[in-house]
Design a protein around this motif. Structure first.
Motif, PDB file in Angstrom:
ATOM      1  N   PRO A   1       0.831  -1.209   0.000  1.00 14.38           N
ATOM      2  CA  PRO A   1       0.000   0.000   0.000  1.00 14.38           C
ATOM      3  C   PRO A   1       0.867   1.261   0.000  1.00 14.38           C
ATOM      4  CG  PRO A   1       0.005  -1.025   2.183  1.00 14.38           C
ATOM      5  CD  PRO A   1       0.777  -1.934   1.286  1.00 14.38           C
ATOM      6  N   VAL A   2       0.552   2.209  -0.876  1.00 11.43           N
ATOM      7  CA  VAL A   2       1.376   3.414  -1.003  1.00 11.43           C
ATOM      8  C   VAL A   2       0.512   4.667  -1.062  1.00 11.43           C
ATOM      9  CG1 VAL A   2       3.370   2.332  -2.108  1.00 11.43           C
ATOM     10  CG2 VAL A   2       1.470   3.103  -3.520  1.00 11.43           C
ATOM     11  N   THR A   3       1.143   5.803  -0.733  1.00  8.82           N
ATOM     12  CA  THR A   3       0.524   7.119  -0.907  1.00  8.82           C
ATOM     13  C   THR A   3       1.235   7.834  -2.047  1.00  8.82           C
ATOM     14  OG1 THR A   3       2.049   8.335   0.531  1.00  8.82           O
ATOM     15  CG2 THR A   3       0.197   7.226   1.604  1.00  8.82           C
ATOM     16  N   GLU A   4       0.738   9.002  -2.410  1.00  6.23           N
ATOM     17  CA  GLU A   4       1.359   9.765  -3.503  1.00  6.23           C
ATOM     18  C   GLU A   4       2.754  10.262  -3.125  1.00  6.23           C
ATOM     19  OE1 GLU A   4      -0.968  13.925  -2.421  1.00  6.23           O
ATOM     20  OE2 GLU A   4      -1.812  12.525  -3.858  1.00  6.23           O
ATOM     21  N   ASN A   5       3.072  10.280  -1.805  1.00  7.61           N
ATOM     22  CA  ASN A   5       4.404  10.725  -1.371  1.00  7.61           C
ATOM     23  C   ASN A   5       5.440   9.606  -1.397  1.00  7.61           C
ATOM     24  OD1 ASN A   5       3.494  13.344  -0.816  1.00  7.61           O
ATOM     25  ND2 ASN A   5       2.739  12.723   1.187  1.00  7.61           N
ATOM     26  N   ASP A   6       4.999   8.366  -1.549  1.00  7.31           N
ATOM     27  CA  ASP A   6       5.926   7.233  -1.555  1.00  7.31           C
ATOM     28  C   ASP A   6       6.573   7.115  -2.934  1.00  7.31           C
ATOM     29  OD1 ASP A   6       5.377   6.364   1.111  1.00  7.31           O
ATOM     30  OD2 ASP A   6       3.498   5.485   0.415  1.00  7.31           O
ATOM     31  N   VAL A   7       7.901   7.200  -2.966  1.00  9.36           N
ATOM     32  CA  VAL A   7       8.628   7.172  -4.241  1.00  9.36           C
ATOM     33  C   VAL A   7       8.987   5.714  -4.572  1.00  9.36           C
ATOM     34  CG1 VAL A   7      10.635   8.039  -5.507  1.00  9.36           C
ATOM     35  CG2 VAL A   7       9.593   9.444  -3.707  1.00  9.36           C
ATOM     36  N   PRO A   8       8.525   5.180  -5.713  1.00  5.87           N
ATOM     37  CA  PRO A   8       8.886   3.796  -6.051  1.00  5.87           C
ATOM     38  C   PRO A   8      10.372   3.672  -6.386  1.00  5.87           C
ATOM     39  CG  PRO A   8       7.694   4.814  -7.871  1.00  5.87           C
ATOM     40  CD  PRO A   8       7.684   5.799  -6.741  1.00  5.87           C
ATOM     41  N   VAL A   9      10.910   2.480  -6.190  1.00  2.00           N
ATOM     42  CA  VAL A   9      12.313   2.247  -6.543  1.00  2.00           C
ATOM     43  C   VAL A   9      12.387   1.829  -8.015  1.00  2.00           C
ATOM     44  CG1 VAL A   9      13.051   1.655  -4.208  1.00  2.00           C
ATOM     45  CG2 VAL A   9      12.241  -0.151  -5.711  1.00  2.00           C
ATOM     46  N   ASP A  10      13.539   2.084  -8.633  1.00  2.00           N
ATOM     47  CA  ASP A  10      13.698   1.750 -10.045  1.00  2.00           C
ATOM     48  C   ASP A  10      13.809   0.244 -10.278  1.00  2.00           C
ATOM     49  OD1 ASP A  10      13.719   4.431 -11.149  1.00  2.00           O
ATOM     50  OD2 ASP A  10      15.670   4.681 -10.197  1.00  2.00           O
ATOM     51  N   GLU A  11      14.385  -0.453  -9.291  1.00  2.00           N
ATOM     52  CA  GLU A  11      14.635  -1.890  -9.479  1.00  2.00           C
ATOM     53  C   GLU A  11      14.767  -2.549  -8.112  1.00  2.00           C
ATOM     54  OE1 GLU A  11      17.895  -4.650 -11.894  1.00  2.00           O
ATOM     55  OE2 GLU A  11      17.912  -2.480 -12.119  1.00  2.00           O
ATOM     56  N   ILE A  12      14.302  -3.787  -8.026  1.00  2.00           N
ATOM     57  CA  ILE A  12      14.446  -4.570  -6.791  1.00  2.00           C
ATOM     58  C   ILE A  12      15.286  -5.790  -7.106  1.00  2.00           C
ATOM     59  CG2 ILE A  12      13.247  -5.781  -4.926  1.00  2.00           C
ATOM     60  CD1 ILE A  12      10.719  -4.105  -5.921  1.00  2.00           C
ATOM     61  N   LEU A  13      16.359  -5.984  -6.341  1.00  2.00           N
ATOM     62  CA  LEU A  13      17.176  -7.182  -6.497  1.00  2.00           C
ATOM     63  C   LEU A  13      16.839  -8.152  -5.364  1.00  2.00           C
ATOM     64  CD1 LEU A  13      20.820  -6.094  -7.455  1.00  2.00           C
ATOM     65  CD2 LEU A  13      18.985  -6.902  -8.948  1.00  2.00           C
ATOM     66  N   TYR A  14      16.509  -9.367  -5.747  1.00  2.00           N
ATOM     67  CA  TYR A  14      16.267 -10.451  -4.779  1.00  2.00           C
ATOM     68  C   TYR A  14      16.625 -11.761  -5.461  1.00  2.00           C
ATOM     69  CZ  TYR A  14      11.762 -10.781  -7.240  1.00  2.00           C
ATOM     70  OH  TYR A  14      10.793 -10.890  -8.206  1.00  2.00           O
ATOM     71  N   GLU A  15      16.588 -12.842  -4.730  1.00  6.50           N
ATOM     72  CA  GLU A  15      17.151 -14.083  -5.251  1.00  6.50           C
ATOM     73  C   GLU A  15      16.510 -14.543  -6.554  1.00  6.50           C
ATOM     74  OE1 GLU A  15      18.328 -18.595  -3.848  1.00  6.50           O
ATOM     75  OE2 GLU A  15      17.059 -17.403  -2.540  1.00  6.50           O
ATOM     76  N   ASP A  16      15.202 -14.449  -6.679  1.00  9.46           N
ATOM     77  CA  ASP A  16      14.508 -15.047  -7.813  1.00  9.46           C
ATOM     78  C   ASP A  16      14.266 -14.096  -8.969  1.00  9.46           C
ATOM     79  OD1 ASP A  16      14.318 -17.384  -6.253  1.00  9.46           O
ATOM     80  OD2 ASP A  16      12.506 -16.652  -5.278  1.00  9.46           O
ATOM     81  N   CYS A  17      14.772 -12.864  -8.876  1.00 10.00           N
ATOM     82  CA  CYS A  17      14.459 -11.895  -9.937  1.00 10.00           C
ATOM     83  C   CYS A  17      15.360 -12.126 -11.158  1.00 10.00           C
ATOM     84  CB  CYS A  17      14.607 -10.469  -9.441  1.00 10.00           C
ATOM     85  SG  CYS A  17      16.312  -9.976  -9.109  1.00 10.00           S
TER      86      CYS A  17
END
Length: 209
Positions: free
Chosen positions: A193-209
């Motif tokens: 859940p996010v608000t308009e002030n929450d800035v998304p990240v460009d990329e997420i690194l995790y084991e299965d990505c």
């Protein structure tokens, strides 16, 4: 008045949804064993070192890990090995203000003060270090967080430090740096859940990505 009341109710529902998800994620992380955290951290360290954005970046900000976060020690060592510049957070308590201050070496970490919330950071009277935005800005920020979804939405710990810092980055001549979140696979959620002030990240690194 009715619209304002509806807005307050929506905001309260969003806060409650975030709190519930934070509690769930903290429980998942408590159940994750030390050996498994180390295994995933080593794997992510290799992903980072091979990543084109990391390889091309010269000025990099990275968090010093808490026990429930992906361990960043090996990445920090590689930043210095590659001759890049390394910046780490200094959080200001009772606020959402954070600066990114320059580390002189990986060994420099041992000189940092431990805060009351168990985080190593430069002390308030340490004024000799360069702040990233006072100089050449940043190319890349590695982001911590409690949870993430595959759209890049991030659930932090509720203080807003990184969102506020990214707003400051956007005003720097260099502009917003590329952002990569480092996550255990147990931190990947169906939806955050996010608000308009929450800035998304460009990329997420995790084991299965």
């Amino acid at each position: 008045m009715e619209r304002a009341g509806h807005g307050r109710a929506m905001a309260a529902a969003l806060r409650a949804a975030k709190q519930k998800l934070r509690a769930e994620l903290r429980q998942r992380l408590r159940e994750l064993g030390t050996a498994e955290k180390q295994r995933q951290s080593r794997l992510l360290g290799r992903k980072v070192i091979d990543h084109p954005k990391y390889q091309e970046s010269k000025r990099i900000a990275i968090f010093l890990s808490m026990p429930d976060e992906v361990q960043t020690e090996e990445i920090i060592k590689d930043i210095f090995k590659q001759g890049k510049e390394c910046f780490i957070p200094r959080y200001k308590p009772q606020s959402n203000h954070m600066d990114m201050l320059k580390l002189s070496s990986a060994e420099d970490i041992s000189s940092l003060a431990l805060t009351s919330w168990n985080i190593l950071q430069p002390s308030d009277d340490d004024t000799a270090r360069e702040e990233a935005l006072a100089g050449g800005g940043l190319d890349l920020i590695f982001m911590p967080g409690l949870g993430f979804d595959k759209k890049g939405n991030r659930l932090g710990r509720g203080k807003g430090y990184y969102d506020t810092y990214l707003e400051r980055c956007m005003k720097h001549p260099r502009g917003k740096p590329y952002t990569i979140a480092l996550a255990f696979r147990e931190q990947i959620c169906e939806s955050v859940p996010v608000t308009e002030n929450d800035v998304p990240v460009d990329e997420i690194l995790y084991e299965d990505c």
